[in-house]
Design a protein around this motif. Structure first.
Motif, PDB file in Angstrom:
ATOM      1  N   SER A  79       0.843  -1.194   0.000  1.00 36.90           N
ATOM      2  CA  SER A  79       0.000   0.000   0.000  1.00 36.90           C
ATOM      3  C   SER A  79       0.876   1.242   0.000  1.00 36.90           C
ATOM      4  N   TYR A 131      -7.696   2.408   0.042  1.00 32.12           N
ATOM      5  CA  TYR A 131      -8.052   2.566   1.446  1.00 32.12           C
ATOM      6  C   TYR A 131      -8.079   4.038   1.817  1.00 32.12           C
ATOM      7  N   SER A 150      -8.956   2.681   9.765  1.00 31.37           N
ATOM      8  CA  SER A 150      -8.933   2.690   8.310  1.00 31.37           C
ATOM      9  C   SER A 150     -10.042   1.811   7.757  1.00 31.37           C
ATOM     10  N   SER A 152     -10.660  -0.296   4.018  1.00 29.15           N
ATOM     11  CA  SER A 152     -10.113  -0.640   2.717  1.00 29.15           C
ATOM     12  C   SER A 152     -11.088  -1.522   1.941  1.00 29.15           C
TER      13      SER A 152
END
Length: 282
Positions: A79, A131, A150, A152
């Protein structure tokens, strides 16, 4: 599939490059400069998602910041945060792409259960998505602990399942000193119908070959995970030098995933994973 989870103890080292020191020495400020952490470990994980047989696997990781952009390579997951991070305390907003290489049941040689072997080998899946998240430094215990949340989403683009997974997660990191820190994390996964069919479904033909009952699952929440990680400096401190890292996670399969014969009859909905390794900060 599980390598990403096992690499999370290495992720805690990147929570902030400015860690609390012993009280007699003021901690350095995070100026937002470039840094990198590379590591590798040995992890124990189920043969497949839902298995009650376990095996050892290597767990690589690389984490860092270049020109304000953070990146994370955690096992089979990459990521990049496209919102520049200037360092320091306060809120850190995050957004960017993610990619996952899903090896779940892609090698029948690594599966012990003959019934699951008889289902056949799946192709390795390439899952791409993105995300968003936010982190806050200086939350509870000190100016250097960090809380992050978070969300995603990623979907298979290689024709294996043609479906996606939504993952909310939360993590909390606190340094114990300049030489040690701990982190707690939790996440859940909601899988679309194609994901559930591919990894937890049993077709009539597969039922005849394996002896497992035919099963057609629906999409929905398939698991939740809790974990603990730690890092201890072996040379210098956690901002540079060699560290020992380790951690463990517990994953509970739920809903139609837990009810699948692949899990209920041939495996176990309770999934344990652990990792120990070394990381180097510079």
């Amino acid at each position: 599939m599980f390598v990403r989870t096992l690499a999370l103890p290495l992720l805690v080292l990147a929570a902030t490059p400015a860690l609390a020191q012993e009280q007699q020495t003021p901690p350095p400020a995070d100026t937002g400069g470039d840094f990198a952490i590379v590591g590798a470990g040995a992890g124990i994980l189920p043969d497949y998602e839902g298995s009650d047989d376990y095996r050892w696997s290597p767990v690589p990781a690389a984490i860092g910041r270049v020109s304000g952009f953070n990146f994370q390579l955690l096992g089979n997951r990459l990521s990049v945060d496209l919102i520049p991070d200037g360092g320091g305390t306060g809120l850190d907003f995050q957004a960017g792409p993610i990619g996952v290489v899903n090896f779940n049941r892609s090698s029948i040689d690594s599966i012990d259960d003959p019934r699951v072997k008889a289902l056949g080998e799946l192709d390795t899946s390439i899952e791409l998505g993105g995300y968003v998240g936010v982190g806050k430094t200086g939350v509870i215990t000190s100016d250097y602990d960090r809380l992050s949340v978070s969300l995603s989403y990623r979907t298979d683009v290689s024709g294996v399942s043609d479906a996606g997974i939504l993952t909310p997660s939360v993590s909390y990191m606190t340094p114990l000193s300049r030489k040690a820190l701990v982190t707690l994390f939790a996440s859940a996964e909601r899988a679309e119908n194609g994901q559930m069919d591919t990894y937890f479904g049993v077709t009539p033909g597969q039922s005849l070959a394996s002896g497992l009952a035919a099963y057609d699952p629906d999409g929905g929440w398939k698991s939740w995970t809790l974990g603990l990680g730690t890092a201890i400096s072996l040379t210098g401190d956690l901002t540079h030098g060699l560290q020992l890292v380790g951690g463990a996670t517990y994953r509970k399969l739920t809903g139609d995933a837990a009810d699948s014969p692949i899990v209920r009859d041939a495996g176990d909905s309770n999934q344990w994973m652990g990792v120990v390794g070394l990381a180097f900060s510079f």
